[in-house]
Design an enzyme around this catalytic site. Structure first.
Site, PDB file in Angstrom:
ATOM      1  N   CYS A   2       0.907  -1.183   0.030  1.00 40.18           N
ATOM      2  CA  CYS A   2       0.177   0.022  -0.033  1.00 40.18           C
ATOM      3  C   CYS A   2       1.114   1.178  -0.107  1.00 40.18           C
ATOM      4  O   CYS A   2       1.702   1.517   0.725  1.00 40.18           O
ATOM      5  CB  CYS A   2      -0.775   0.046   1.344  1.00 40.18           C
ATOM      6  SG  CYS A   2      -2.021  -1.157   1.390  1.00 40.18           S
ATOM      7  N   ARG A  27       4.892   0.006  -6.254  1.00 39.41           N
ATOM      8  CA  ARG A  27       4.678  -0.763  -5.122  1.00 39.41           C
ATOM      9  C   ARG A  27       3.958  -1.791  -5.248  1.00 39.41           C
ATOM     10  O   ARG A  27       3.861  -2.816  -4.516  1.00 39.41           O
ATOM     11  CB  ARG A  27       4.345  -0.057  -4.001  1.00 39.41           C
ATOM     12  CG  ARG A  27       5.413   1.214  -3.636  1.00 39.41           C
ATOM     13  CD  ARG A  27       4.790   2.141  -2.474  1.00 39.41           C
ATOM     14  NE  ARG A  27       4.552   1.582  -1.256  1.00 39.41           N
ATOM     15  CZ  ARG A  27       5.381   1.824  -0.318  1.00 39.41           C
ATOM     16  NH1 ARG A  27       6.495   2.585  -0.376  1.00 39.41           N
ATOM     17  NH2 ARG A  27       4.978   1.328   0.746  1.00 39.41           N
ATOM     18  N   TRP A  74      -2.984  -2.643  -1.526  1.00 40.61           N
ATOM     19  CA  TRP A  74      -2.738  -4.138  -2.060  1.00 40.61           C
ATOM     20  C   TRP A  74      -3.545  -4.719  -0.926  1.00 40.61           C
ATOM     21  O   TRP A  74      -3.198  -5.104   0.298  1.00 40.61           O
ATOM     22  CB  TRP A  74      -1.414  -4.327  -1.869  1.00 40.61           C
ATOM     23  CG  TRP A  74      -0.684  -5.560  -2.221  1.00 40.61           C
ATOM     24  CD1 TRP A  74      -0.587  -5.807  -3.558  1.00 40.61           C
ATOM     25  CD2 TRP A  74      -0.556  -6.608  -1.549  1.00 40.61           C
ATOM     26  NE1 TRP A  74      -0.141  -7.381  -3.707  1.00 40.61           N
ATOM     27  CE2 TRP A  74      -0.268  -7.886  -2.312  1.00 40.61           C
ATOM     28  CE3 TRP A  74      -0.666  -6.932   0.066  1.00 40.61           C
ATOM     29  CZ2 TRP A  74       0.256  -9.049  -2.035  1.00 40.61           C
ATOM     30  CZ3 TRP A  74      -0.348  -8.225   0.188  1.00 40.61           C
ATOM     31  CH2 TRP A  74       0.055  -9.314  -0.463  1.00 40.61           C
ATOM     32  N   ASN A  98      -1.196   1.370   5.752  1.00 32.77           N
ATOM     33  CA  ASN A  98      -0.297   0.441   5.212  1.00 32.77           C
ATOM     34  C   ASN A  98       0.019  -0.441   6.353  1.00 32.77           C
ATOM     35  O   ASN A  98       0.561   0.072   7.365  1.00 32.77           O
ATOM     36  CB  ASN A  98       1.048   1.167   4.313  1.00 32.77           C
ATOM     37  CG  ASN A  98       1.770   0.014   4.065  1.00 32.77           C
ATOM     38  OD1 ASN A  98       1.472  -1.029   3.728  1.00 32.77           O
ATOM     39  ND2 ASN A  98       2.974   0.537   3.958  1.00 32.77           N
ATOM     40  N   GLY A  99      -0.261  -1.772   6.208  1.00 35.30           N
ATOM     41  CA  GLY A  99       0.201  -2.513   7.246  1.00 35.30           C
ATOM     42  C   GLY A  99      -0.971  -3.391   7.617  1.00 35.30           C
ATOM     43  O   GLY A  99      -2.095  -3.823   7.090  1.00 35.30           O
ATOM     44  N   GLU A 476      15.886 -18.832  -9.097  1.00 34.85           N
ATOM     45  CA  GLU A 476      15.702 -17.644  -9.181  1.00 34.85           C
ATOM     46  C   GLU A 476      15.040 -17.631 -10.717  1.00 34.85           C
ATOM     47  O   GLU A 476      14.287 -16.569 -10.848  1.00 34.85           O
ATOM     48  CB  GLU A 476      16.794 -16.578  -9.210  1.00 34.85           C
ATOM     49  CG  GLU A 476      17.090 -15.217  -9.703  1.00 34.85           C
ATOM     50  CD  GLU A 476      15.948 -14.549  -8.915  1.00 34.85           C
ATOM     51  OE1 GLU A 476      15.409 -14.797  -8.229  1.00 34.85           O
ATOM     52  OE2 GLU A 476      15.584 -13.207  -9.514  1.00 34.85           O
ATOM     53  N   LYS A 480      11.345 -15.944 -11.325  1.00 29.49           N
ATOM     54  CA  LYS A 480      11.147 -14.777 -12.343  1.00 29.49           C
ATOM     55  C   LYS A 480      10.034 -15.314 -13.408  1.00 29.49           C
ATOM     56  O   LYS A 480       8.929 -14.641 -13.712  1.00 29.49           O
ATOM     57  CB  LYS A 480      12.165 -14.448 -13.099  1.00 29.49           C
ATOM     58  CG  LYS A 480      13.388 -13.674 -12.555  1.00 29.49           C
ATOM     59  CD  LYS A 480      13.023 -12.351 -12.400  1.00 29.49           C
ATOM     60  CE  LYS A 480      13.699 -11.441 -11.153  1.00 29.49           C
ATOM     61  NZ  LYS A 480      13.219 -12.081  -9.604  1.00 29.49           N
ATOM     62  N   GLU A 483       6.400 -15.475 -11.712  1.00 29.33           N
ATOM     63  CA  GLU A 483       5.959 -13.949 -11.268  1.00 29.33           C
ATOM     64  C   GLU A 483       5.657 -13.256 -12.553  1.00 29.33           C
ATOM     65  O   GLU A 483       4.697 -12.196 -12.712  1.00 29.33           O
ATOM     66  CB  GLU A 483       6.549 -13.172 -10.262  1.00 29.33           C
ATOM     67  CG  GLU A 483       7.938 -12.790 -10.800  1.00 29.33           C
ATOM     68  CD  GLU A 483       9.198 -12.011  -9.760  1.00 29.33           C
ATOM     69  OE1 GLU A 483       8.362 -11.638  -8.692  1.00 29.33           O
ATOM     70  OE2 GLU A 483      10.061 -12.182  -9.874  1.00 29.33           O
ATOM     71  N   HIS A 499      15.156 -38.450  -8.673  1.00 28.87           N
ATOM     72  CA  HIS A 499      14.378 -38.885  -7.351  1.00 28.87           C
ATOM     73  C   HIS A 499      12.973 -38.198  -7.397  1.00 28.87           C
ATOM     74  O   HIS A 499      12.382 -38.589  -6.157  1.00 28.87           O
ATOM     75  CB  HIS A 499      15.140 -38.157  -6.073  1.00 28.87           C
ATOM     76  CG  HIS A 499      16.505 -38.557  -6.097  1.00 28.87           C
ATOM     77  ND1 HIS A 499      16.834 -39.931  -5.828  1.00 28.87           N
ATOM     78  CD2 HIS A 499      17.599 -38.056  -6.235  1.00 28.87           C
ATOM     79  CE1 HIS A 499      18.110 -39.994  -5.638  1.00 28.87           C
ATOM     80  NE2 HIS A 499      18.751 -39.226  -6.154  1.00 28.87           N
ATOM     81  N   LYS A 599       5.843  -4.547  -4.382  1.00 31.12           N
ATOM     82  CA  LYS A 599       7.231  -4.392  -4.567  1.00 31.12           C
ATOM     83  C   LYS A 599       7.959  -4.432  -3.271  1.00 31.12           C
ATOM     84  O   LYS A 599       8.849  -4.874  -2.780  1.00 31.12           O
ATOM     85  CB  LYS A 599       7.684  -2.844  -4.931  1.00 31.12           C
ATOM     86  CG  LYS A 599       9.110  -2.498  -5.097  1.00 31.12           C
ATOM     87  CD  LYS A 599       9.821  -3.395  -6.345  1.00 31.12           C
ATOM     88  CE  LYS A 599      11.079  -3.355  -6.170  1.00 31.12           C
ATOM     89  NZ  LYS A 599      11.818  -4.544  -6.899  1.00 31.12           N
TER      90      LYS A 599
HETATM   91  C1  F6R Z   1      10.991 -11.176  -6.928  1.00 37.11           C
HETATM   92  C2  F6R Z   1      10.857 -10.298  -6.011  1.00 37.11           C
HETATM   93  C3  F6R Z   1      10.886 -10.549  -4.326  1.00 37.11           C
HETATM   94  C4  F6R Z   1      11.552  -9.739  -3.365  1.00 37.11           C
HETATM   95  C5  F6R Z   1      11.146 -10.410  -1.929  1.00 37.11           C
HETATM   96  C6  F6R Z   1      12.029  -9.720  -0.964  1.00 37.11           C
HETATM   97  O1  F6R Z   1      11.467 -10.810  -8.246  1.00 37.11           O
HETATM   98  O2  F6R Z   1      11.379  -9.013  -6.093  1.00 37.11           O
HETATM   99  O3  F6R Z   1      10.556 -11.999  -4.292  1.00 37.11           O
HETATM  100  O4  F6R Z   1      12.629 -10.184  -3.578  1.00 37.11           O
HETATM  101  O5  F6R Z   1       9.672  -9.937  -1.865  1.00 37.11           O
HETATM  102  O6  F6R Z   1      11.801  -8.198  -0.917  1.00 37.11           O
HETATM  103  P1  F6R Z   1      12.995  -7.479  -0.428  1.00 37.11           P
HETATM  104  O7  F6R Z   1      14.272  -7.741  -1.264  1.00 37.11           O
HETATM  105  O8  F6R Z   1      12.708  -6.055  -0.643  1.00 37.11           O
HETATM  106  O9  F6R Z   1      12.971  -7.777   0.959  1.00 37.11           O
END
Ligand code: F6R
Length: 604
Positions: A2, A27, A74, A98-99, A476, A480, A483, A499, A599
């Site tokens: 948020c 965000r 959000w 927010n929270g 990773e 990617k 998402e 396995h 974000k």
């Molecule tokens: C994936 C991504 C998320 C963040 C995760 C942690 O592309 O960006 O998986 O890595 O939400 O966020 P931070 O690094 O801000 O603690």
């Protein structure tokens, strides 16, 4: 997550609020709204979906007033509907949040006998109800907010606006950041300085437990003990708040292409003379063990670094996701260094894990991209990863800069513990210094990767394989892919294939193999052969030596430059990012703000 903005202005604030919310779009959000106080009366406009829906609504149904608050939501409690969108109101008060308010059910029960009942599914509305209750008891807005905040459990940033008060906003911070902006006879509040950048570069960050009473004349701040607090005003570098795609179609590609430059900046700061250079306080000879904790992409950078710390520096290293670590309550032995990795520095689980480690670990070091963040402030030492602002929800350049710092930390650790010689360190650092050029070579493969992605886009699922540190790269890559393209993706350490997951192999399942020509190459290739023997559809990502050895039978091949132990996971991250990006392009998904994602994940 948020976003919050507030303006006490000279002019109509609705357009200013919407513009500030636009700067918080990165965000991630699913509805938005604003409220103003005009001729003493509170009014709101809210809309589901992108901000353009709120702007359209305001064209047909404008909102007047020189004081207002705004929010991008959000959803946590209750679906993303107009009804549940912020600002929430009750009688003479409206609030954005927010929270999470953890005790909102108990508060609802407490307020029900007083004729105050909830009309939304949200926890936030309870805050407005509680504040309205205190106002009805005869408290003024200041006292009512203090009394309200004292009764809330959870983590929050709150901003209140009141009926009949055109020169007052009240902001409260506990667990989620808030910034106060100082203008010329105007005042602002924002979740971060980025939202306020066009209006002011003079920012005061609230500390945990602060409540700020903001009028056009300035802000009076009280601390967690109710004492008047003197919080410094900082000048924010405009560069730090520039949000611009620089000619790219998406922030994500801009950030992917920035990687050679931001990595060079990190190397100049942390290895200026051919050897790692960290603050003296970071003395690895004090530690026998490392614990690393993070979420998502940060977790995968830690997982990569585990291989480096253990193989190069010969120090035992444990890695966990923050949401597990914090409740697992692991014993932390003496002489442990705890490392927390977070791009935003505000991730609720990582912050809670850090607080768990406080007083148990010998030292807490964080790697953050936001120097003013909660995680940075609560660490014994915060190292800036220097990636520059990352707007795309999917992390790219923060990941590779995290890897850069962690690689240098592993070298510093090995050197200080006497297990890596100065000559070896110099060789490793020179390998890292070569990475920005290797990245540029990898970026030249963009068009070829786009072709691979177009072939991959119709798939239902994708499997990524790798061994050693390339296993973390595979994880990773799968994250990617999920998402951005919404295609199900999984990653396995290639030795684990037989396995269980080998049962999945058929010609419809694309299998992407990360296999630089290193000491594990033959092992990985054996697993790849097992896939091909079952008519699996293999894309091999390797280097020239790898291709000459093992390209037969693969359906797609990508030739990356030759890499080493430290450079490999950093360079191979780029095709992983571009593959996900182009697959998402082919599928037409929302690349910079994928559905359901935020974000900065400031809730548990
Ligand atoms: C994936 C991504 C998320 C963040 C995760 C942690 O592309 O960006 O998986 O890595 O939400 O966020 P931070 O690094 O801000 O603690």
């Amino acid at each position: 997550m948020c976003g919050i903005v507030g303006v006490l202005g000279h002019n109509q604030v609705a357009p200013i609020l919407v513009e500030a919310l636009r700067r918080l779009e990165y965000r991630g959000y699913d509805s938005a709204g604003i409220a103003t106080v005009n001729k003493g009366a509170l009014e709101r406009r809210r809309a589901v979906g992108k901000l353009v829906n709120l702007s359209d609504l305001l064209v047909h149904n404008p909102l007047a007033g020189h004081a207002g608050i705004g929010h991008t939501r959000w959803a946590t409690h209750g679906a993303a509907t107009e009804h549940n969108a912020h600002p929430h109101a009750c009688g003479p008060v409206t609030v954005v949040h927010n929270g999470i308010i953890e005790n909102f059910r108990a508060l609802r029960e407490k307020l029900a006998p007083h004729g105050l009942s909830a009309s939304t599914d949200t926890d936030t509305e309870t805050v407005a109800m509680l504040c309205a209750y205190h106002l009805a008891q005869g408290l003024d807005p200041e006292a009512a907010v203090k009394a309200t905040v004292a009764e809330l459990d959870g983590a929050f940033a709150l901003l209140f606006l009141f009926e009949g008060q055109e020169d007052l906003m009240i902001a409260a911070r506990k667990g989620s950041p808030l910034a106060i902006g100082h203008g010329d006879g105007e005042m602002y509040v924002g979740s971060d300085a980025i939202a306020l950048a066009p209006m002011t570069d003079q920012i005061t960050y609230l500390e945990e437990g602060d409540i700020a009473f903001v009028t056009r004349a300035g802000a009076k701040i009280i601390d967690v003990n109710g004492q008047l607090a003197n919080r410094a005003k900082q000048k924010i570098e405009t560069q730090a708040t520039v949000i611009d795609k620089a000619g790219h179609k998406h922030f994500m590609t801009k950030e992917i292409y920035e990687q050679p430059v931001v990595m060079s900046e990190a190397l100049s700061r942390y290895a200026p003379n051919g050897a790692p250079a960290f603050p003296e306080a970071l003395d690895f000879s004090r530690f026998d063990r490392i614990v690393m904790v993070a979420c998502g992409t940060g977790y995968y950078s830690c997982l990569t670094a585990k291989y480096w710390f253990e193989q190069i520096a010969r120090i035992p290293c444990e890695v966990d996701v923050a949401s597990e670590f914090r409740y697992r309550e692991p014993p932390i032995a003496p002489r442990t260094l705890a490392i927390f990795v977070s791009q935003s520095g505000e991730t609720a689980d990582t912050l809670a894990a850090l607080r768990y480690a406080q007083g148990k670990a010998d030292m807490i070091v964080s790697l953050v991209n936001v120097g003013t963040s909660s995680i940075a402030r609560e660490s014994d030492l915060a190292l800036a990863i220097l990636a520059g602002i990352e707007v795309s929800v999917a992390s790219t350049k923060a990941y590779t800069n995290q890897l850069t710092l962690l690689a240098l930390m592993a070298l510093a650790c090995g050197q200080q513990k006497g297990v890596v010689s100065d000559e070896q360190v110099a060789t490793y650092v020179s390998e890292l210094r070569g990475v920005p050029d290797l990245m540029r070579q990898a970026l030249k493969l963009d068009a070829q990767i786009a072709d691979m992605a177009n072939a991959l886009a119709p798939a239902q699922s994708v499997l990524f394989l790798g061994r050693g540190a390339m296993f973390a790269t595979a994880l990773e890559a799968a994250l990617k892919m999920k998402e951005l393209s919404y295609i199900h993706a999984e990653a396995y350490a290639s030795g684990e294939l037989k396995h269980g997951p080998i049962a999945l192999i058929d010609p419809t399942l694309p299998v992407v193999v990360f296999a630089p020509f290193d000491r594990l190459f033959d092992k990985t290739v054996s697993n790849m052969q097992e896939v091909m023997a079952r008519h699996g559809n293999v894309t091999l990502i390797t280097d020239a030596k790898g291709l000459s050895e093992a390209s037969a039978g693969t359906q797609n091949r990508l030739e990356l430059p030759i890499t080493g132990d430290l450079s490999g996971p950093i360079v191979y991250a780029l095709p992983a990012q571009l593959l996900a990006y182009h697959t998402a392009m082919a599928k037409g998904t929302d690349i910079d703000q994928p559905r359901n994602l935020a974000k900065s994940v400031t809730v548990e």
